[in-house]
Write a protein that holds these residues in place. Sequence first.
Motif, short mmCIF file in Angstrom:
data_model
loop_
_atom_site.label_atom_id
_atom_site.label_comp_id
_atom_site.label_asym_id
_atom_site.label_seq_id
_atom_site.Cartn_x
_atom_site.Cartn_y
_atom_site.Cartn_z
N MET A 288 0.82 -1.18 0.00
CA MET A 288 0.00 0.00 0.00
C MET A 288 0.87 1.26 0.00
O MET A 288 0.55 2.22 -0.65
CB MET A 288 -0.92 -0.04 1.22
CG MET A 288 -1.85 1.11 1.31
SD MET A 288 -3.16 0.85 0.14
CE MET A 288 -4.24 2.08 0.63
N VAL A 289 1.97 1.20 0.74
CA VAL A 289 2.88 2.35 0.82
C VAL A 289 3.52 2.59 -0.53
O VAL A 289 3.83 3.72 -0.89
CB VAL A 289 3.93 2.10 1.91
CG1 VAL A 289 4.94 3.23 1.96
CG2 VAL A 289 3.26 1.91 3.25
N ASP A 290 3.69 1.54 -1.33
CA ASP A 290 4.29 1.69 -2.64
C ASP A 290 3.38 2.44 -3.61
O ASP A 290 3.84 2.99 -4.61
CB ASP A 290 4.62 0.31 -3.24
CG ASP A 290 5.69 -0.42 -2.42
OD1 ASP A 290 6.48 0.28 -1.75
OD2 ASP A 290 5.71 -1.65 -2.48
N LEU A 291 2.08 2.51 -3.37
CA LEU A 291 1.13 3.17 -4.26
C LEU A 291 1.00 4.68 -4.00
O LEU A 291 0.44 5.40 -4.83
CB LEU A 291 -0.25 2.54 -4.12
CG LEU A 291 -0.37 1.07 -4.58
CD1 LEU A 291 -1.76 0.55 -4.30
CD2 LEU A 291 -0.06 0.97 -6.06
N VAL A 292 1.52 5.18 -2.90
CA VAL A 292 1.38 6.60 -2.54
C VAL A 292 2.01 7.50 -3.60
O VAL A 292 1.38 8.48 -4.02
CB VAL A 292 1.96 6.87 -1.14
CG1 VAL A 292 2.00 8.36 -0.84
CG2 VAL A 292 1.14 6.14 -0.08
N PRO A 293 3.22 7.25 -4.10
CA PRO A 293 3.78 8.13 -5.14
C PRO A 293 2.95 8.09 -6.42
O PRO A 293 2.76 9.12 -7.08
CB PRO A 293 5.18 7.60 -5.38
CG PRO A 293 5.52 6.79 -4.19
CD PRO A 293 4.21 6.29 -3.65
N GLN A 294 2.42 6.94 -6.79
CA GLN A 294 1.62 6.84 -8.00
C GLN A 294 0.29 7.58 -7.84
O GLN A 294 -0.17 8.25 -8.77
CB GLN A 294 1.38 5.37 -8.34
CG GLN A 294 2.66 4.63 -8.73
CD GLN A 294 2.44 3.14 -8.87
OE1 GLN A 294 1.40 2.62 -8.47
NE2 GLN A 294 3.44 2.45 -9.42
N ILE A 295 -0.32 7.48 -6.69
CA ILE A 295 -1.58 8.19 -6.42
C ILE A 295 -1.32 9.70 -6.44
O ILE A 295 -2.10 10.48 -6.98
CB ILE A 295 -2.20 7.73 -5.09
CG1 ILE A 295 -2.65 6.28 -5.20
CG2 ILE A 295 -3.35 8.64 -4.70
CD1 ILE A 295 -3.13 5.69 -3.89
N GLY A 296 -0.19 10.11 -5.87
CA GLY A 296 0.17 11.53 -5.88
C GLY A 296 0.40 12.05 -7.28
O GLY A 296 0.00 13.17 -7.62
N CYS A 297 1.04 11.24 -8.13
CA CYS A 297 1.30 11.63 -9.51
C CYS A 297 -0.01 11.76 -10.29
O CYS A 297 -0.22 12.72 -11.02
CB CYS A 297 2.23 10.62 -10.16
SG CYS A 297 2.70 11.08 -11.83
N VAL A 298 -0.91 10.80 -10.12
CA VAL A 298 -2.21 10.84 -10.79
C VAL A 298 -3.01 12.04 -10.30
O VAL A 298 -3.66 12.74 -11.09
CB VAL A 298 -2.98 9.51 -10.56
CG1 VAL A 298 -4.41 9.64 -11.03
CG2 VAL A 298 -2.27 8.36 -11.26
N ALA A 299 -2.97 12.33 -9.01
CA ALA A 299 -3.69 13.48 -8.46
C ALA A 299 -3.14 14.78 -9.02
O ALA A 299 -3.89 15.71 -9.33
CB ALA A 299 -3.60 13.46 -6.94
N ALA A 300 -1.81 14.87 -9.18
CA ALA A 300 -1.20 16.07 -9.72
C ALA A 300 -1.60 16.28 -11.18
O ALA A 300 -1.91 17.40 -11.60
CB ALA A 300 0.32 16.01 -9.58
N VAL A 301 -1.59 15.20 -11.97
CA VAL A 301 -1.98 15.29 -13.38
C VAL A 301 -3.44 15.70 -13.48
O VAL A 301 -3.82 16.56 -14.29
CB VAL A 301 -1.71 13.96 -14.11
CG1 VAL A 301 -2.35 13.94 -15.49
CG2 VAL A 301 -0.22 13.70 -14.20
N LEU A 302 -4.30 15.12 -12.65
CA LEU A 302 -5.72 15.46 -12.66
C LEU A 302 -5.93 16.92 -12.25
O LEU A 302 -6.75 17.63 -12.85
CB LEU A 302 -6.49 14.52 -11.72
CG LEU A 302 -8.00 14.71 -11.66
CD1 LEU A 302 -8.63 14.45 -13.02
CD2 LEU A 302 -8.60 13.80 -10.62
#
Length: 90
Positions: free
Chosen positions: A1-15
Amino acid sequence: MVDLVPQIGCVAAVLACYLVLTWRPRRAQHARGGEGTVTVWQLVAHVEAERQERERAGRHRLRGPTVSTPDGPWPPLELQRRVLDGLRRL
């Protein structure tokens, strides 16, 4: 789950960037003119008529519109010349 935090942050920034660049507030839309609508030119004419009415004062308001001669509302040119000649002689 901790490994997904950077990816979620990147998707949130793009959105967020997408929304900032494409989102526009709704602007007022003009409806079609129906019965009783007034155009801008009609409003301008109405305001101009009111302004001219306010400029008239005193007894002049009781008179009708002035009748202009073919030369205009001023005296004929020959009469103006005679008056000027008379004033120069003084």
